[in-house]
Design an enzyme around this catalytic site. Sequence first.
Site, short mmCIF file in Angstrom:
data_model
loop_
_atom_site.label_atom_id
_atom_site.label_comp_id
_atom_site.label_asym_id
_atom_site.label_seq_id
_atom_site.Cartn_x
_atom_site.Cartn_y
_atom_site.Cartn_z
N HIS A 1 -7.33 -4.27 10.19
CA HIS A 1 -7.09 -4.07 8.76
C HIS A 1 -5.79 -4.75 8.34
O HIS A 1 -4.87 -4.92 9.15
CB HIS A 1 -7.12 -2.59 8.35
N ASN B 1 -7.50 -2.23 14.26
CA ASN B 1 -8.91 -2.56 13.96
C ASN B 1 -9.03 -3.79 13.06
O ASN B 1 -10.10 -4.06 12.52
CB ASN B 1 -9.60 -1.35 13.32
N GLU C 1 -9.83 -1.62 5.16
CA GLU C 1 -10.43 -1.23 6.43
C GLU C 1 -11.72 -1.99 6.70
O GLU C 1 -12.42 -2.41 5.77
CB GLU C 1 -10.75 0.28 6.38
N ASP D 1 0.82 -1.21 0.00
CA ASP D 1 0.00 0.00 0.00
C ASP D 1 0.86 1.27 0.00
O ASP D 1 2.08 1.21 0.17
CB ASP D 1 -0.96 0.00 1.21
#
Length: 240
Positions: free
Chosen positions: A138, A136, A143, A67
């Site tokens: 991801h 979280n 996400e 990414d």
Amino acid sequence: MKIVSGNSYEELCQRAAVIFSEQIRKKPDSVLGLATGSTPLGLYRELVRLYEAGRLDFSQIRTVNLDEYYPLRPEHPQSYHYYMQENLFGHVNLRAENCYLPDGAAPDPALACVAYDQRIEQLGGIDLQLLGLGENGHIGFNEPGSELCADTHLTELSESTVHANARFFANEAEVPRRAITMGMAGILKARRILLIAYGKKKHAAVAALLDNRITPQVPATLLKLHPDVTVLCDGGAFLG
Ligand code: GLP
């Protein structure tokens, strides 16, 4: 999914380095999927040490990163281009033309995303994909939400990710709100996956990896669909 626990961050990085070294020696032109964030830093340090000791050769290795923030120029000190240069590429004999990251400065990001997936395909796919884990759940910048994207795409960062990653920027306002990330199908196409999770902050996400659910609310749980995933975690991530 194979869960391996280690006693310290150093131990996790050593174990990860053994897996990467074996891959590089077994297939000297491997395609390595690389990740950023604080978690892989110890692994990259160890790979550099092994290279300097003459025990690893990266001359034929190809790399693709997961990414990149968008928009962010490669020269920006918080870009993942810059990170990779500083922490790995600049210290081993990887050839610049063999290292690929999503283009955070692309004028047409949709086109850049398609080109990125085509590039990975041309390279023959990813042999070993390294992953960190967002607090979280991801992976890359996929996400939590009601749905996930399959292919490389431009995505909005969640508020919790902007907050978690603000520590790398001067302040939260400077964190780009978008990123280009490989999608879930792209990640799951890798022949082998190694995820490293370190520290109590990752416990909730690791706990979701260990139970029986697969949910887009914790993207990492999709890794349960893959036949060859190793999760390296410390006591904090494992037990909370
Ligand atoms: C970022 C990256 C992820 C990384 C995550 C965890 O959001 N896009 O690829 O896994 O941070 O970062 P850290 O290792 O610093 O906890």
